[in-house]
Scaffold this active site. Structure first.
Site: not given
Ligand code: GAR
Length: 206
Positions: A15, A90, A92-93, A107, A109
């Site tokens: 992302n 990943m 918690i803040l 964020n 999600h």
């Molecule tokens: C993403 O799919 C994001 O939505 C998820 O982690 C992945 C990170 O991918 N986030 C969560 O699950 C937060 N609760 P990336 O490191 O390739 O961007």
């Protein structure tokens, strides 16, 4: 004056890559800095390759989470960020960090919130057997994935699929939705409804 974005990651950073590729250096928006909760995260390399400053704020390097959060908050403020984006962060803040950046912390999600908050959202959705899943970009409040929704996009899950397949579908959407949200916020096109601050209005060009 550029609109300055700080991105927080923990791992792969796909992302972050989407933000670097489609938002960074355009329309007055800069990805100003990237912080990871984990040393060695692939996303740190992606940032460095784009010439963006990086740092690691692991809990282990601080007396407790609040101390880590405070150091991270100071680092972001020193870099004068206008917006903080959690992109696969990943951890918690704590409340003090969230209150400090209230209204300028978002964020991404991998589910249609309020369904399947927290970790392993895609696995939760597959286990539940839902026929529709999706992606949510939301402002962060003190709950777990409970903040006001900025953008959502759904996709059909007509039958059970492998987690990896659904992850790929999810990423494809995330990599468009998160940049869209950042662009809209940077351009001042995102407003909270004064009569119900849970409702977020996003004006997008036709
Ligand atoms: C993403 O799919 C994001 O939505 C998820 O982690 C992945 C990170 O991918 N986030 C969560 O699950 C937060 N609760 P990336 O490191 O390739 O961007």
């Amino acid at each position: 004056m550029a609109f300055r974005v700080g991105v927080l990651i923990s791992g792969e950073g796909s992302n972050l890559q989407a933000l670097l590729d489609t938002v960074h250096g355009r329309d007055g928006v800069e990805i100003a800095c990237v912080a990871s909760s984990r040393a060695g995260a692939r996303g740190l390399e992606r940032a460095a390759d784009a010439g963006v400053e990086t740092a690691v704020f692991a809990k282990a390097g601080h007396t407790d989470r609040d101390a880590r959060d405070a150091a991270l908050g100071n680092w972001l403020d020193d870099r004068r960020v206008d917006l903080v984006v959690l992109a696969g962060f990943m951890e918690i803040l704590g409340g003090p960090f969230i209150r400090r950046f209230e209204g300028r912390l978002i964020n991404v999600h991998p589910s249609l919130l309020p369904a399947f908050p927290g970790v392993r959202a895609i696995e939760q959705a597959l286990d539940y057997g839902v026929k529709v899943s999706g992606v949510t970009v939301h402002f962060v409040d003190e709950g777990v994935d409970t903040g006001p929704v900025v953008l959502q996009e759904a996709f059909a899950l007509p039958y059970a699929r492998a987690v990896e397949e659904v992850e790929a579908m999810t990423h494809e959407i995330e990599h468009r939705l998160l940049p869209r949200a950042v662009r809209a916020i940077a351009a001042g096109r995102v407003r909270r409804d004064p009569s119900n601050p849970r409702v977020v209005r996003v004006d997008e060009p036709a």
